[in-house]
Design a protein around this motif. Sequence first.
Motif, PDB file in Angstrom:
ATOM      1  N   GLU A  37      -6.940  -0.741  -4.639  1.00 47.08           N
ATOM      2  CA  GLU A  37      -7.218   0.695  -4.626  1.00 47.08           C
ATOM      3  C   GLU A  37      -6.273   1.349  -5.606  1.00 47.08           C
ATOM      4  OE1 GLU A  37      -7.624   2.851  -0.844  1.00 47.08           O
ATOM      5  OE2 GLU A  37      -7.209   0.952   0.142  1.00 47.08           O
ATOM      6  N   SER A  38      -6.718   2.427  -6.234  1.00 47.76           N
ATOM      7  CA  SER A  38      -5.840   3.083  -7.197  1.00 47.76           C
ATOM      8  C   SER A  38      -5.985   4.598  -7.118  1.00 47.76           C
ATOM      9  CB  SER A  38      -6.142   2.618  -8.626  1.00 47.76           C
ATOM     10  OG  SER A  38      -5.294   3.279  -9.551  1.00 47.76           O
ATOM     11  N   ASN A  39      -4.859   5.253  -6.911  1.00 50.28           N
ATOM     12  CA  ASN A  39      -4.752   6.699  -7.045  1.00 50.28           C
ATOM     13  C   ASN A  39      -3.362   7.007  -7.583  1.00 50.28           C
ATOM     14  OD1 ASN A  39      -5.142   9.448  -6.966  1.00 50.28           O
ATOM     15  ND2 ASN A  39      -4.824   9.628  -4.758  1.00 50.28           N
ATOM     16  N   GLY A  40      -3.094   6.446  -8.743  1.00 44.33           N
ATOM     17  CA  GLY A  40      -1.820   6.673  -9.406  1.00 44.33           C
ATOM     18  C   GLY A  40      -0.780   5.633  -9.069  1.00 44.33           C
ATOM     19  N   SER A  41       0.047   5.302 -10.065  1.00 48.02           N
ATOM     20  CA  SER A  41       1.226   4.449  -9.872  1.00 48.02           C
ATOM     21  C   SER A  41       0.884   3.028  -9.465  1.00 48.02           C
ATOM     22  CB  SER A  41       2.148   5.082  -8.820  1.00 48.02           C
ATOM     23  OG  SER A  41       3.411   4.465  -8.807  1.00 48.02           O
ATOM     24  N   SER A  42      -0.236   2.489  -9.956  1.00 48.39           N
ATOM     25  CA  SER A  42      -0.600   1.119  -9.582  1.00 48.39           C
ATOM     26  C   SER A  42       0.346   0.094 -10.202  1.00 48.39           C
ATOM     27  CB  SER A  42      -2.048   0.825  -9.980  1.00 48.39           C
ATOM     28  OG  SER A  42      -2.211   0.894 -11.383  1.00 48.39           O
ATOM     29  N   SER A  43       0.887   0.370 -11.390  1.00 45.35           N
ATOM     30  CA  SER A  43       1.809  -0.589 -12.009  1.00 45.35           C
ATOM     31  C   SER A  43       3.081  -0.715 -11.186  1.00 45.35           C
ATOM     32  CB  SER A  43       2.147  -0.159 -13.436  1.00 45.35           C
ATOM     33  OG  SER A  43       2.807   1.096 -13.455  1.00 45.35           O
ATOM     34  N   MET A  44       3.548   0.392 -10.620  1.00 45.82           N
ATOM     35  CA  MET A  44       4.748   0.332  -9.789  1.00 45.82           C
ATOM     36  C   MET A  44       4.459  -0.336  -8.446  1.00 45.82           C
ATOM     37  SD  MET A  44       7.233   1.479 -11.654  1.00 45.82           S
ATOM     38  CE  MET A  44       6.385   0.453 -12.861  1.00 45.82           C
ATOM     39  N   ALA A  45       3.232  -0.198  -7.967  1.00 45.92           N
ATOM     40  CA  ALA A  45       2.846  -0.944  -6.759  1.00 45.92           C
ATOM     41  C   ALA A  45       2.876  -2.440  -7.027  1.00 45.92           C
ATOM     42  CB  ALA A  45       1.458  -0.504  -6.296  1.00 45.92           C
ATOM     43  N   SER A  46       2.485  -2.846  -8.235  1.00 43.01           N
ATOM     44  CA  SER A  46       2.516  -4.279  -8.563  1.00 43.01           C
ATOM     45  C   SER A  46       3.946  -4.777  -8.700  1.00 43.01           C
ATOM     46  CB  SER A  46       1.719  -4.543  -9.847  1.00 43.01           C
ATOM     47  OG  SER A  46       2.368  -4.004 -10.980  1.00 43.01           O
ATOM     48  N   THR A  67       0.850  -1.191   0.000  1.00 41.83           N
ATOM     49  CA  THR A  67       0.000   0.000   0.000  1.00 41.83           C
ATOM     50  C   THR A  67       0.883   1.237   0.000  1.00 41.83           C
ATOM     51  OG1 THR A  67      -1.640  -1.206   1.306  1.00 41.83           O
ATOM     52  CG2 THR A  67      -1.909   1.168   1.139  1.00 41.83           C
ATOM     53  N   ARG A  68       0.607   2.148  -0.928  1.00 39.67           N
ATOM     54  CA  ARG A  68       1.318   3.425  -0.986  1.00 39.67           C
ATOM     55  C   ARG A  68       0.263   4.507  -1.166  1.00 39.67           C
ATOM     56  NH1 ARG A  68       6.203   3.235  -4.763  1.00 39.67           N
ATOM     57  NH2 ARG A  68       4.612   2.723  -6.308  1.00 39.67           N
ATOM     58  N   GLY A  69      -0.007   5.240  -0.073  1.00 42.17           N
ATOM     59  CA  GLY A  69      -1.078   6.229  -0.124  1.00 42.17           C
ATOM     60  C   GLY A  69      -2.403   5.547  -0.364  1.00 42.17           C
ATOM     61  N   GLN A  70      -3.110   5.980  -1.394  1.00 42.63           N
ATOM     62  CA  GLN A  70      -4.402   5.387  -1.739  1.00 42.63           C
ATOM     63  C   GLN A  70      -4.291   4.424  -2.914  1.00 42.63           C
ATOM     64  OE1 GLN A  70      -6.587   9.284  -1.973  1.00 42.63           O
ATOM     65  NE2 GLN A  70      -8.048   8.241  -0.637  1.00 42.63           N
ATOM     66  N   THR A  71      -3.099   3.893  -3.119  1.00 40.22           N
ATOM     67  CA  THR A  71      -2.879   2.847  -4.119  1.00 40.22           C
ATOM     68  C   THR A  71      -2.470   1.576  -3.394  1.00 40.22           C
ATOM     69  OG1 THR A  71      -2.248   4.410  -5.858  1.00 40.22           O
ATOM     70  CG2 THR A  71      -1.509   2.135  -6.108  1.00 40.22           C
ATOM     71  N   GLN A  72      -3.171   0.487  -3.680  1.00 39.98           N
ATOM     72  CA  GLN A  72      -2.932  -0.765  -2.975  1.00 39.98           C
ATOM     73  C   GLN A  72      -2.986  -1.927  -3.953  1.00 39.98           C
ATOM     74  OE1 GLN A  72      -5.996  -2.599  -0.260  1.00 39.98           O
ATOM     75  NE2 GLN A  72      -4.464  -2.073   1.309  1.00 39.98           N
ATOM     76  N   ALA A  73      -2.004  -2.839  -3.824  1.00 39.36           N
ATOM     77  CA  ALA A  73      -1.946  -4.024  -4.692  1.00 39.36           C
ATOM     78  C   ALA A  73      -1.678  -5.246  -3.837  1.00 39.36           C
ATOM     79  CB  ALA A  73      -0.856  -3.870  -5.743  1.00 39.36           C
ATOM     80  N   ILE A  74      -2.382  -6.330  -4.129  1.00 39.91           N
ATOM     81  CA  ILE A  74      -2.063  -7.624  -3.538  1.00 39.91           C
ATOM     82  C   ILE A  74      -1.462  -8.486  -4.641  1.00 39.91           C
ATOM     83  CG2 ILE A  74      -4.424  -8.524  -3.896  1.00 39.91           C
ATOM     84  CD1 ILE A  74      -3.938 -10.225  -1.343  1.00 39.91           C
ATOM     85  N   SER A  75      -0.271  -8.997  -4.371  1.00 36.99           N
ATOM     86  CA  SER A  75       0.441  -9.833  -5.340  1.00 36.99           C
ATOM     87  C   SER A  75       0.594 -11.227  -4.769  1.00 36.99           C
ATOM     88  CB  SER A  75       1.812  -9.243  -5.663  1.00 36.99           C
ATOM     89  OG  SER A  75       1.695  -7.972  -6.272  1.00 36.99           O
ATOM     90  N   VAL A  76       0.299 -12.230  -5.586  1.00 36.32           N
ATOM     91  CA  VAL A  76       0.303 -13.618  -5.130  1.00 36.32           C
ATOM     92  C   VAL A  76       1.100 -14.464  -6.117  1.00 36.32           C
ATOM     93  CG1 VAL A  76      -1.115 -15.600  -4.494  1.00 36.32           C
ATOM     94  CG2 VAL A  76      -1.955 -13.289  -4.049  1.00 36.32           C
ATOM     95  N   VAL A  77       1.916 -15.373  -5.566  1.00 37.01           N
ATOM     96  CA  VAL A  77       2.768 -16.257  -6.371  1.00 37.01           C
ATOM     97  C   VAL A  77       2.171 -17.655  -6.393  1.00 37.01           C
ATOM     98  CG1 VAL A  77       5.044 -17.349  -6.519  1.00 37.01           C
ATOM     99  CG2 VAL A  77       4.853 -14.952  -5.860  1.00 37.01           C
ATOM    100  N   ALA A  78       2.204 -18.271  -7.562  1.00 37.15           N
ATOM    101  CA  ALA A  78       1.857 -19.689  -7.691  1.00 37.15           C
ATOM    102  C   ALA A  78       3.019 -20.389  -8.386  1.00 37.15           C
ATOM    103  CB  ALA A  78       0.571 -19.870  -8.490  1.00 37.15           C
TER     104      ALA A  78
END
Length: 784
Positions: free
Chosen positions: A468-477, A379-390
């Motif tokens: 959540e997304s408020n900019g820079s979601s690709s970098m959060a991923s 989570t960075r500000g109002q940008t949030q990503a959940i990343s999962v490995v398989a």
Amino acid sequence: MGGEPTEAMKYARFGPSGPMDGQERNLMAEVTRVSAEIEGTEISLETGRMAKQASGAVVVRVGDTMVLCTATAGNIRDVDFLPLTVDVEERMYAAGKIPGSFFKREGRAGEKGTLTARMIDRPLRPLFPKGWRYETQLVAIPLSVDHVHPYDILAMNGASAALMVSQIPVPVPVGAVRIGKIDGNFVVNPSEEDLVDNTDLDLVVAGSEEAILMVEAGASEIPEAEILDALDIAHSEIKNLCALQRELRDKAGKPKLEVEVPEVDEALLAEIKASHGAALDEATQVEDKLERQDASKAVETAVLDQYAPAPTGDEPITEEHSARRAAVQLAFDALEKAIIRERIAVQKKRPDGRRADEIRDVSIEVGVAPRTHGSALFTRGQTQAISVVALGTLREEMRLDTLGLETAKFYWHHYNFPPFSVGEAGFMRGPKRRDIGHGALAERALVPMIPSTEDFPYTIRVVSDILESNGSSSMASVCGSSLSLMDAGVPIKRPVAGIAMGLIKEGDEHVVLTDIAGVEDHLGDMDFKVAGTREGITALQMDIKITGVTFEILRDALAQAKVAREFVLSRMTEVIGAPRPQLSSNAPRISTIQIDPEKIGLLIGKGGETIRALQEEYDAQIDVSDEGQVLVYASDGERGDALIDRIRAMTKEVEVGDEFTGRVVKTTAFGAFIELSKGTDGLLHISNISPGRRIGSVEEVLNKGDELTVRVVEVDRERGRIGLRLASDPDVVGKTVEELTSVGSGDVAPSRRDRGRDGRPRDGRGRERDRGRIRDRDPDRPRS
């Protein structure tokens, strides 16, 4: 007429097979071809031969790679956006292939086609004039692919050239080149083979004669200074490609359509600023994204109600009212943009109150999804990503049915952007082009850090869902992917972080922004995403909307991005500093062992009998390469380790001192044969079956099927015999290999009663085989 005939004259006189008749001559008379050399390789642009009903059509050729590019303007649309579509249609025939699908026909565009379409779209879209509302489509179709010159660069140049010769009023051409780094040297437009196996940099740059407009790059930890050098080299070649397109337009271009660019009513703008400027200024400074949007929307509604009130009662909406409302909307949008941009560039104050180089609050959790192989919530500000490995076996690789040289991938990243991430409701019908592009960017950022399949024999899939997304979601991923891989125990070389930079330039004032939010991306002049480790850059994506971005500004942006990237990396390492030493208990266990290639037949068994039995017994999967590398995929570590030990015992060369636990497979008058491994038996002589006492027959102590532990005391490879003693025999306990060789197995020549009348052993050749021959019971096994 004197002198050499022009290319167009040559085409007018002769076709592929000689002179043409009058009708054919008229059709071919308008064919125009221009060419230039880029780093010693000719690139040609031809128009007038193919797709003549399109607004503009150009065939680009380098070597034996050819791409047909068209630009077509259709009907006018009543919309407030640019109705531009870009399609790249890969045709498998271009590489001499038949599609591998069930229908044997190309379907929707694959990832490569989609990414190429995005690289065509991004530099060209800002060049269309405001007010252009014609349905516009750019199409690129690779006609021939030589696997030396990648078609994507040709498609980018061809799309711009098609616009140049059409009546669509794009004012300037856009050129594109690729820069590689091979053996420490920059190479312009490297070969496809080098891109796959031999380059530390894959940098695609598009721009006009005046400025760079788009950058897309993957790199192996390249320093910022080298990126700038590569951009400089690229731009010099772009100028030559733009000149080539201008030459084609001068020879074969159509007159451009005139477009009425909508102008802001300055008097109306002044009125709105006077009446609602203060309220809009206050609304655009609300820190929370959704609250700021609501506050700005309230001011917008008030402006429209005051300056373009809706008809009352049953009054119809007239054209005059629609035009007035559009004028008010245009003025309001201009005011909002001017207020925000001036506040950032001149007052150095961002919408959420941050400094120019300030990063939003970062929060990190790992292991958030307990049954997965690895997971992270970034989570960075109002940008949030959940990343999962398989993690999966190497048989679960992604097979590629494309025009490229690569046929499979063992690591990939998927990015999803559900509508709830921005507080909206909408259809969820598979990934959009943006999702594919962002997923590829995050994948590219991690590729240099992913271990090889030799070091880590797993297929790896990472999925990032934007919550959540408020900019820079690709970098959060990117950050989430790196964290989840480490949580999964994947031995990546170093963690990778990403940051999105922006630029606001007003006159001579400019400011470079770190970690841009959505409104700064929307209203800014540059979107600059940088991902990498502490050692250097691994991925880069840049889109520039103006022409005044100098190399000094780019240098400042890269330096500022490096500081930000290192800050995020430090926050990541506080939570998890390195890959976990063990894989998740939920992950499959994949172990590897190298065996003698001559033992492969022994492991597989007749008709696969042995390997199937092992897979069933240990609930595992076994893969064997021709070089003797054995991969074992087990549901848990305990079973995997046991199976590896079993295979090792089966395939190793028996040596004096080895200890085995085996079953009695045969009893004879002189001893018992013990199965040491599949196909290999040893003899435990009758004199050693019960140490310390004499027995009359083997069956007094042992029977077929009994299990016991033995040690090897004799190996006679010439005669194919293995002598055994019980592991508990006092004569062998604690003995070294040298001492065991002197102990002996007790396997002496048969007594007189075991001989026939002619003095030979009663069992003849079979007796020799029974006396401990190292036997391969697989008849298909090749004899050495």
